[in-house]
Design a protein around this motif. Sequence first.
Motif, PDB file in Angstrom:
ATOM      1  N   LEU A 275       0.834  -1.207   0.000  1.00 43.07           N
ATOM      2  CA  LEU A 275       0.000   0.000   0.000  1.00 43.07           C
ATOM      3  C   LEU A 275       0.868   1.255   0.000  1.00 43.07           C
ATOM      4  O   LEU A 275       0.622   2.198  -0.770  1.00 43.07           O
ATOM      5  CB  LEU A 275      -0.915  -0.004   1.220  1.00 43.07           C
ATOM      6  CG  LEU A 275      -1.805   1.228   1.407  1.00 43.07           C
ATOM      7  CD1 LEU A 275      -2.788   1.361   0.246  1.00 43.07           C
ATOM      8  CD2 LEU A 275      -2.555   1.145   2.738  1.00 43.07           C
ATOM      9  N   ALA A 276       1.890   1.268   0.855  1.00 46.42           N
ATOM     10  CA  ALA A 276       2.755   2.445   0.959  1.00 46.42           C
ATOM     11  C   ALA A 276       3.452   2.743  -0.367  1.00 46.42           C
ATOM     12  O   ALA A 276       3.562   3.903  -0.786  1.00 46.42           O
ATOM     13  CB  ALA A 276       3.795   2.235   2.064  1.00 46.42           C
ATOM     14  N   ILE A 277       3.892   1.694  -1.043  1.00 40.29           N
ATOM     15  CA  ILE A 277       4.577   1.885  -2.329  1.00 40.29           C
ATOM     16  C   ILE A 277       3.569   2.173  -3.434  1.00 40.29           C
ATOM     17  O   ILE A 277       3.791   3.009  -4.309  1.00 40.29           O
ATOM     18  CB  ILE A 277       5.425   0.645  -2.665  1.00 40.29           C
ATOM     19  CG1 ILE A 277       6.605   0.540  -1.686  1.00 40.29           C
ATOM     20  CG2 ILE A 277       5.940   0.702  -4.112  1.00 40.29           C
ATOM     21  CD1 ILE A 277       7.419  -0.713  -1.808  1.00 40.29           C
ATOM     22  N   GLY A 278       2.430   1.499  -3.382  1.00 40.94           N
ATOM     23  CA  GLY A 278       1.416   1.656  -4.432  1.00 40.94           C
ATOM     24  C   GLY A 278       0.828   3.052  -4.507  1.00 40.94           C
ATOM     25  O   GLY A 278       0.539   3.545  -5.605  1.00 40.94           O
ATOM     26  N   VAL A 279       0.666   3.720  -3.364  1.00 43.07           N
ATOM     27  CA  VAL A 279       0.090   5.071  -3.359  1.00 43.07           C
ATOM     28  C   VAL A 279       1.162   6.138  -3.571  1.00 43.07           C
ATOM     29  O   VAL A 279       0.858   7.324  -3.608  1.00 43.07           O
ATOM     30  CB  VAL A 279      -0.677   5.353  -2.047  1.00 43.07           C
ATOM     31  CG1 VAL A 279      -1.816   4.374  -1.867  1.00 43.07           C
ATOM     32  CG2 VAL A 279       0.268   5.324  -0.840  1.00 43.07           C
ATOM     33  N   GLY A 280       2.413   5.700  -3.673  1.00 43.57           N
ATOM     34  CA  GLY A 280       3.497   6.653  -3.906  1.00 43.57           C
ATOM     35  C   GLY A 280       4.017   7.337  -2.662  1.00 43.57           C
ATOM     36  O   GLY A 280       4.759   8.319  -2.753  1.00 43.57           O
ATOM     37  N   ALA A 281       3.642   6.815  -1.473  1.00 44.33           N
ATOM     38  CA  ALA A 281       4.103   7.439  -0.233  1.00 44.33           C
ATOM     39  C   ALA A 281       5.572   7.145   0.028  1.00 44.33           C
ATOM     40  O   ALA A 281       6.240   7.886   0.759  1.00 44.33           O
ATOM     41  CB  ALA A 281       3.264   6.939   0.948  1.00 44.33           C
ATOM     42  N   ILE A 282       6.049   6.055  -0.558  1.00 38.75           N
ATOM     43  CA  ILE A 282       7.445   5.658  -0.359  1.00 38.75           C
ATOM     44  C   ILE A 282       8.151   5.650  -1.712  1.00 38.75           C
ATOM     45  O   ILE A 282       7.740   4.940  -2.631  1.00 38.75           O
ATOM     46  CB  ILE A 282       7.536   4.258   0.272  1.00 38.75           C
ATOM     47  CG1 ILE A 282       6.855   4.238   1.640  1.00 38.75           C
ATOM     48  CG2 ILE A 282       8.985   3.813   0.377  1.00 38.75           C
ATOM     49  CD1 ILE A 282       7.525   5.109   2.681  1.00 38.75           C
ATOM     50  N   THR A 283       9.200   6.427  -1.829  1.00 39.04           N
ATOM     51  CA  THR A 283       9.987   6.464  -3.059  1.00 39.04           C
ATOM     52  C   THR A 283      11.457   6.636  -2.714  1.00 39.04           C
ATOM     53  O   THR A 283      11.804   7.175  -1.660  1.00 39.04           O
ATOM     54  CB  THR A 283       9.559   7.628  -3.979  1.00 39.04           C
ATOM     55  OG1 THR A 283       9.705   8.869  -3.268  1.00 39.04           O
ATOM     56  CG2 THR A 283       8.118   7.471  -4.430  1.00 39.04           C
ATOM     57  N   GLY A 284      12.315   6.205  -3.594  1.00 41.68           N
ATOM     58  CA  GLY A 284      13.746   6.393  -3.430  1.00 41.68           C
ATOM     59  C   GLY A 284      14.365   5.427  -2.437  1.00 41.68           C
ATOM     60  O   GLY A 284      13.659   4.825  -1.608  1.00 41.68           O
ATOM     61  N   PRO A 285      15.670   5.258  -2.502  1.00 38.54           N
ATOM     62  CA  PRO A 285      16.379   4.316  -1.621  1.00 38.54           C
ATOM     63  C   PRO A 285      16.176   4.589  -0.140  1.00 38.54           C
ATOM     64  O   PRO A 285      16.013   3.658   0.650  1.00 38.54           O
ATOM     65  CB  PRO A 285      17.849   4.512  -2.023  1.00 38.54           C
ATOM     66  CG  PRO A 285      17.802   5.034  -3.416  1.00 38.54           C
ATOM     67  CD  PRO A 285      16.579   5.898  -3.472  1.00 38.54           C
ATOM     68  N   ILE A 286      16.164   5.873   0.254  1.00 37.50           N
ATOM     69  CA  ILE A 286      16.007   6.196   1.678  1.00 37.50           C
ATOM     70  C   ILE A 286      14.613   5.805   2.158  1.00 37.50           C
ATOM     71  O   ILE A 286      14.452   5.173   3.208  1.00 37.50           O
ATOM     72  CB  ILE A 286      16.256   7.697   1.934  1.00 37.50           C
ATOM     73  CG1 ILE A 286      17.711   8.045   1.632  1.00 37.50           C
ATOM     74  CG2 ILE A 286      15.916   8.046   3.382  1.00 37.50           C
ATOM     75  CD1 ILE A 286      18.041   9.513   1.794  1.00 37.50           C
TER      76      ILE A 286
END
Length: 199
Positions: A159-170
């Motif tokens: 969910l976090a990745i799918g909605v774009g809340a989490i991006t980039g290596p950090i």
Amino acid sequence: MTWEILTIIGTIAFALSGVIVAMEEDYDLMGVYILGLVTAFGGGAIRNLLIGVPVSALWEQGHLFTVALVVMTIAFFFPKLWVARWLKWGLIFDALGLAAFAIQGALYATNMGHPISAVIVAAALTGTGGGMIRDVLAGRKPLFLRNEIYIVWAMLAGLAIGVGAITGPIGISVLFVCIVVLRMLSVYLKWQLPHRRLG
């Protein structure tokens, strides 16, 4: 680079979990290899089937198969080097594998342009599919069906990745740590989802 690191972490962690179950069930060397490989790569195979990636794509991960086979061979022939530590730290390996594979599955589905629902499913199946097949083959009740909160954390990563809340290596690194910590807390604090028994 992040993808590769997550995949290697998940492969080693789940291969080891397959080995320990196989040894607990007194399987021979071939049984250890089969259960370890199924645990390490089964979730990815199921994910690929459901999101439209040819299952044959797994064979392109030759270096991961090599890593898994080396780890399983060492684990089988030198159990005294790690079994005691596994009994103490096995939950951490399981949490690492869950987090790494759930995030990897979510990234995979996102990169293919799938909707959020598919990203969540990909994360859940990649994170728990191998362990599910392992437990079924070993005649055990699948871990994610027990009272412990397990698959929910994989879905949360999706969910976090799918909605774009989490991006980039950090961001991915922070999510990875969060999933591991939540998985550990759910066991030690005995968090449970609602359940009901008939009769």
